[in-house]
Design a protein around this motif. Structure first.
Motif, mmCIF file in Angstrom:
data_model
loop_
_atom_site.group_PDB
_atom_site.id
_atom_site.type_symbol
_atom_site.label_atom_id
_atom_site.label_comp_id
_atom_site.label_asym_id
_atom_site.label_seq_id
_atom_site.Cartn_x
_atom_site.Cartn_y
_atom_site.Cartn_z
ATOM 1 N N GLN A 295 0.833 -1.202 0.000
ATOM 2 C CA GLN A 295 0.000 0.000 0.000
ATOM 3 C C GLN A 295 0.872 1.258 0.000
ATOM 4 O O GLN A 295 0.522 2.272 -0.601
ATOM 5 N N MET A 296 2.009 1.200 0.666
ATOM 6 C CA MET A 296 2.915 2.345 0.720
ATOM 7 C C MET A 296 3.496 2.625 -0.664
ATOM 8 O O MET A 296 3.560 3.784 -1.099
ATOM 9 N N GLU A 297 3.914 1.592 -1.372
ATOM 10 C CA GLU A 297 4.462 1.781 -2.723
ATOM 11 C C GLU A 297 3.402 2.342 -3.656
ATOM 12 O O GLU A 297 3.682 3.202 -4.507
ATOM 13 N N LEU A 298 2.177 1.857 -3.501
ATOM 14 C CA LEU A 298 1.074 2.363 -4.315
ATOM 15 C C LEU A 298 0.877 3.853 -4.077
ATOM 16 O O LEU A 298 0.733 4.640 -5.021
ATOM 17 N N PHE A 299 0.891 4.255 -2.826
ATOM 18 C CA PHE A 299 0.711 5.670 -2.480
ATOM 19 C C PHE A 299 1.848 6.526 -3.034
ATOM 20 O O PHE A 299 1.606 7.611 -3.583
ATOM 21 N N GLN A 300 3.076 6.054 -2.894
ATOM 22 C CA GLN A 300 4.237 6.815 -3.377
ATOM 23 C C GLN A 300 4.123 7.097 -4.873
ATOM 24 O O GLN A 300 4.430 8.196 -5.337
ATOM 25 N N ASP A 301 3.666 6.119 -5.632
ATOM 26 C CA ASP A 301 3.610 6.261 -7.089
ATOM 27 C C ASP A 301 2.440 7.115 -7.554
ATOM 28 O O ASP A 301 2.557 7.869 -8.519
ATOM 29 N N ILE A 302 1.294 7.004 -6.878
ATOM 30 C CA ILE A 302 0.065 7.567 -7.433
ATOM 31 C C ILE A 302 -0.418 8.815 -6.688
ATOM 32 O O ILE A 302 -0.637 9.872 -7.290
ATOM 33 N N ALA A 303 -0.607 8.707 -5.376
ATOM 34 C CA ALA A 303 -1.278 9.791 -4.635
ATOM 35 C C ALA A 303 -0.326 10.836 -4.077
ATOM 36 O O ALA A 303 -0.708 11.997 -3.928
ATOM 37 N N LYS A 304 0.904 10.455 -3.762
ATOM 38 C CA LYS A 304 1.817 11.416 -3.147
ATOM 39 C C LYS A 304 2.035 12.660 -4.013
ATOM 40 O O LYS A 304 2.008 13.786 -3.494
ATOM 41 N N PRO A 305 2.255 12.517 -5.344
ATOM 42 C CA PRO A 305 2.395 13.737 -6.168
ATOM 43 C C PRO A 305 1.153 14.619 -6.143
ATOM 44 O O PRO A 305 1.256 15.849 -6.218
ATOM 45 N N LEU A 306 -0.036 14.009 -6.024
ATOM 46 C CA LEU A 306 -1.267 14.809 -5.973
ATOM 47 C C LEU A 306 -1.374 15.579 -4.661
ATOM 48 O O LEU A 306 -1.851 16.717 -4.644
ATOM 49 N N VAL A 307 -0.936 14.967 -3.551
ATOM 50 C CA VAL A 307 -0.948 15.671 -2.270
ATOM 51 C C VAL A 307 0.053 16.818 -2.299
ATOM 52 O O VAL A 307 -0.202 17.908 -1.782
ATOM 53 N N ASP A 308 1.202 16.592 -2.913
ATOM 54 C CA ASP A 308 2.198 17.655 -3.058
ATOM 55 C C ASP A 308 1.593 18.826 -3.841
ATOM 56 O O ASP A 308 1.763 19.998 -3.481
ATOM 57 N N ASP A 309 0.882 18.507 -4.919
ATOM 58 C CA ASP A 309 0.215 19.558 -5.702
ATOM 59 C C ASP A 309 -0.837 20.280 -4.866
ATOM 60 O O ASP A 309 -0.984 21.509 -4.963
ATOM 61 N N LEU A 310 -1.590 19.535 -4.071
ATOM 62 C CA LEU A 310 -2.640 20.136 -3.246
ATOM 63 C C LEU A 310 -2.067 21.206 -2.329
ATOM 64 O O LEU A 310 -2.620 22.306 -2.206
ATOM 65 N N ILE A 311 -0.938 20.914 -1.696
ATOM 66 C CA ILE A 311 -0.333 21.863 -0.764
ATOM 67 C C ILE A 311 0.275 23.049 -1.509
ATOM 68 O O ILE A 311 0.499 24.108 -0.930
ATOM 69 N N HIS A 312 0.511 22.876 -2.803
ATOM 70 C CA HIS A 312 0.999 23.987 -3.620
ATOM 71 C C HIS A 312 -0.124 24.564 -4.488
ATOM 72 O O HIS A 312 0.102 25.026 -5.611
ATOM 73 N N SER A 313 -1.353 24.487 -3.953
ATOM 74 C CA SER A 313 -2.524 25.175 -4.531
ATOM 75 C C SER A 313 -2.946 24.644 -5.893
ATOM 76 O O SER A 313 -3.409 25.403 -6.746
ATOM 77 N N LYS A 314 -2.814 23.330 -6.106
ATOM 78 C CA LYS A 314 -3.269 22.723 -7.357
ATOM 79 C C LYS A 314 -4.260 21.610 -7.054
ATOM 80 O O LYS A 314 -4.128 20.899 -6.061
ATOM 81 N N ASN A 315 -5.242 21.454 -7.929
ATOM 82 C CA ASN A 315 -6.300 20.471 -7.733
ATOM 83 C C ASN A 315 -5.883 19.107 -8.274
ATOM 84 O O ASN A 315 -4.988 18.988 -9.118
ATOM 85 N N GLY A 316 -6.589 18.074 -7.800
ATOM 86 C CA GLY A 316 -6.325 16.735 -8.280
ATOM 87 C C GLY A 316 -7.561 15.866 -8.174
ATOM 88 O O GLY A 316 -8.409 16.050 -7.296
ATOM 89 N N VAL B 184 -7.123 34.382 -0.295
ATOM 90 C CA VAL B 184 -7.115 32.978 0.115
ATOM 91 C C VAL B 184 -7.118 32.084 -1.119
ATOM 92 O O VAL B 184 -7.941 32.250 -2.027
ATOM 93 N N SER B 185 -6.187 31.145 -1.145
ATOM 94 C CA SER B 185 -6.126 30.172 -2.228
ATOM 95 C C SER B 185 -6.744 28.863 -1.758
ATOM 96 O O SER B 185 -6.438 28.372 -0.669
ATOM 97 N N VAL B 186 -7.647 28.297 -2.554
ATOM 98 C CA VAL B 186 -8.337 27.059 -2.200
ATOM 99 C C VAL B 186 -8.051 26.005 -3.258
ATOM 100 O O VAL B 186 -8.257 26.234 -4.450
ATOM 101 N N SER B 187 -7.556 24.864 -2.822
ATOM 102 C CA SER B 187 -7.327 23.736 -3.718
ATOM 103 C C SER B 187 -8.012 22.516 -3.144
ATOM 104 O O SER B 187 -8.263 22.447 -1.937
ATOM 105 N N GLN B 188 -8.316 21.544 -4.000
ATOM 106 C CA GLN B 188 -9.002 20.363 -3.479
ATOM 107 C C GLN B 188 -8.539 19.103 -4.194
ATOM 108 O O GLN B 188 -8.142 19.124 -5.361
ATOM 109 N N LEU B 189 -8.593 18.014 -3.430
ATOM 110 C CA LEU B 189 -8.253 16.686 -3.940
ATOM 111 C C LEU B 189 -9.482 15.810 -3.783
ATOM 112 O O LEU B 189 -9.992 15.636 -2.672
#
Length: 534
Positions: A85-106, A345-350
């Motif tokens: 599950q950790m490898e799955l998260f690293q490949d797929i969801a982690k980049p989207l969370v990084d984008d979320l914190i930098h004000s990008k949607n996913g 205020v910047s709002v982003s969502q995942l």
């Protein structure tokens, strides 16, 4: 492998002018779940980390005179049965969370037939947390020290954000403390539902390194399901029928066996001022920790509609959508308070979507409500495929056909993502057993077609404010301190650091008198500000 799209006038799309908005293909990943029985016939073989091969079952080959041949399908990445599950998260969801914190949607959704492992991939189990709990954990690990106090940032009823001053936020916190059911208190891990506690090993915790320290953050979550093409709020408290109240003599109404709960009302989709779709009247809960977010999710999860079918003992009868909304607000020049301007205020969502599994009613032997549910599930998935086909045809053939987003609530809600509001990722879950071969083949064709659709890369949305100057001054001070310490040589200990800081502070110009005795004095404060900002 996929029948090419027929265009009325085959031609290449007209060359487009260079644009800052580049396009990226939809990221499609394939996850293969283990067989339920070791000696069961298998129809899937992992060829490489990007390719799988489908083998038609022996019985099907014999009945269809060799009609089905071995076919290979390629993906951005294939995640085999040994993938954690950790490898799955690293490949797929982690980049989207990084984008979320930098004000990008996913947008991330799981797709596949019933029993292919979609819910396990999204939610997980104790000790094997899925994409959703790991995403929440990464968010709070990253923004933990920089969170705004509760109710300073508030969602409005038009998909926007409001800013309250500290006094109003404090009054609202005190008011809500007398209503413990409205805002759940942060629980300990031991108080969580045992089915959902300890989802993530602390050693596997992730965080985003580059977080804007001159901003303050708040996280809001909402949870909906799309059932029979109607939208329901899974976090909404179901009111009791006021016509049948019963009292226990103490003045507190108690629900009795014959007291009816008012059925939940479906929600409608609306478009905000930025032309983004949202669910009107949906409950949005501000959460301050991973544990609190888990509790809110699990409260909604227990309301999801599931049923026992021939293919799955707990088959999802609806599509679920868990929305994580992150509000980021700049601090003032002193770094103490959030700027009282909601436009800053910047709002982003995942959006994390667990699609219900497609299924053939002949295999599930569905009847009555189950048959109706299956029909609506298959219809919504068919609309999703149709939208992808039209998008692909428009891009490959240069046509301009209208994409039928409105034909289904699922596609209508997420139309903005395919129009360029954020990255889109799909995890195709497959069960390698031979009985699922024909359904799996249809899923593979759809997944391969989806990879050919390109989505416009979203434009960066920088936050404006006064914090950048303060951050630059702080960094300049840190750089000068490091240089002085290097010049001194030797070990860097607390005493030497304090000595150098004392020297630096002595080099600063003296502050003018700052005592104000006259309410009309308009010289003292500007003079002090000029010295401090120099």
């Amino acid at each position: 492998m996929i029948r090419p799209t027929k265009c009325k006038t085959p031609r290449r799309p007209a060359p487009k002018k260079p644009s800052s908005n580049q396009k990226d293909p939809v990221g499609v990943y394939c996850r293969v779940r283990p067989l339920g029985v070791e000696d069961e016939e298998c129809c899937i073989e992992v060829i490489s980390n990007t390719t799988i091969q489908l083998h038609a079952p022996d019985g099907l080959k014999a009945n269809r005179n060799g009609e089905f041949k071995e076919t290979q399908y390629s993906f951005q990445k294939v995640l085999g049965i040994k993938t954690s599950q950790m490898e799955l998260f690293q490949d797929i969801a982690k980049p989207l969370v990084d984008d979320l914190i930098h004000s990008k949607n996913g947008l991330l959704f799981t797709y596949g037939v019933t029993g292919s492992g979609k819910t396990f991939t999204m939610t997980g189990s104790p000790g094997q947390g899925g994409l959703l709990p790991r995403s929440l954990d990464m968010i709070f690990n990253s923004i933990g020290p920089y969170q705004a106090k509760r109710f300073v940032l508030k969602t409005d009823d038009k998909n926007g954000m409001e800013v309250q001053n500290q006094v109003d936020a404090l009054l609202e916190r005190q008011k809500r403390e007398n209503q413990p059911t409205t805002v759940p208190k942060t629980p300990s891990r031991q108080r969580l539902d045992p089915e959902f506690a300890d989802m993530i090993n602390p050693e596997e915790a992730c965080r985003v390194d580059e977080v804007d320290e001159d901003s303050s953050y708040s996280v809001f979550v909402s949870y909906i399901e799309i059932y029979n093409n109607y939208i329901y709020d899974l976090l909404e408290e179901a009111p009791y029928d006021p016509i049948k109240p019963k009292w226990n003599g103490g003045g507190t109404p108690q629900r009795q066996p014959n007291q009816e709960v008012i059925p939940p009302q479906s929600k409608i989709l609306r478009e905000d001022q930025n032309h983004n779709m949202y669910v009107a009247g949906c409950t949005e809960v501000e959460v301050k920790s991973t544990e609190e977010a888990f509790e809110v999710f699990w409260r909604g999860q227990k309301k999801r509609r599931i049923a026992n079918t021939q293919l799955n003992r707990e088959s999802s009868r609806s599509h679920s959508v868990f929305i994580i909304k992150l509000a980021q607000a700049p601090l003032d020049a002193d770094g103490d308070n959030i700027l009282q301007d909601k436009n800053q205020v910047s709002v982003s969502q995942l959006c994390l979507v667990d699609l219900a599994g497609s299924e053939r009613t002949s295999r599930t032997r569905a009847e009555g409500n189950r048959l109706r549910e299956a029909g609506n599930i298959n219809q919504s998935l068919m609309t999703l495929r149709t939208c992808i086909e039209v998008l692909r045809e428009n891009q490959m053939c240069g046509t301009n056909k209208m994409v039928p987003y409105r034909d289904s609530k699922v596609t209508h809600l997420f139309k903005n993502y395919f129009d360029g509001e954020g990255k889109v990722r799909m995890v195709v879950c497959v069960n390698p057993k031979a009985d699922d071969y024909e359904e799996t083949m249809l899923v593979m064709r759809f997944a391969e077609m989806t990879q050919e659709v390109e989505v416009a890369r979203p434009v960066d949305r920088p936050i404006c404010g006064f914090a950048a100057g303060r951050r630059q001054r702080n960094q300049a001070f840190k750089d000068e301190l490091s240089r002085r310490l290097e010049e001194r040589g030797g070990p860097v200990d607390a005493e030497s650091t304090q000595s150098v800081m004392h020297q630096l502070l002595q080099n600063l110009p003296p502050l003018p008198a700052s005592e104000i005795t006259d309410p009309h004095d308009d010289v003292t404060l500007p003079a002090s500000s000029m010295v401090l900002s120099s």
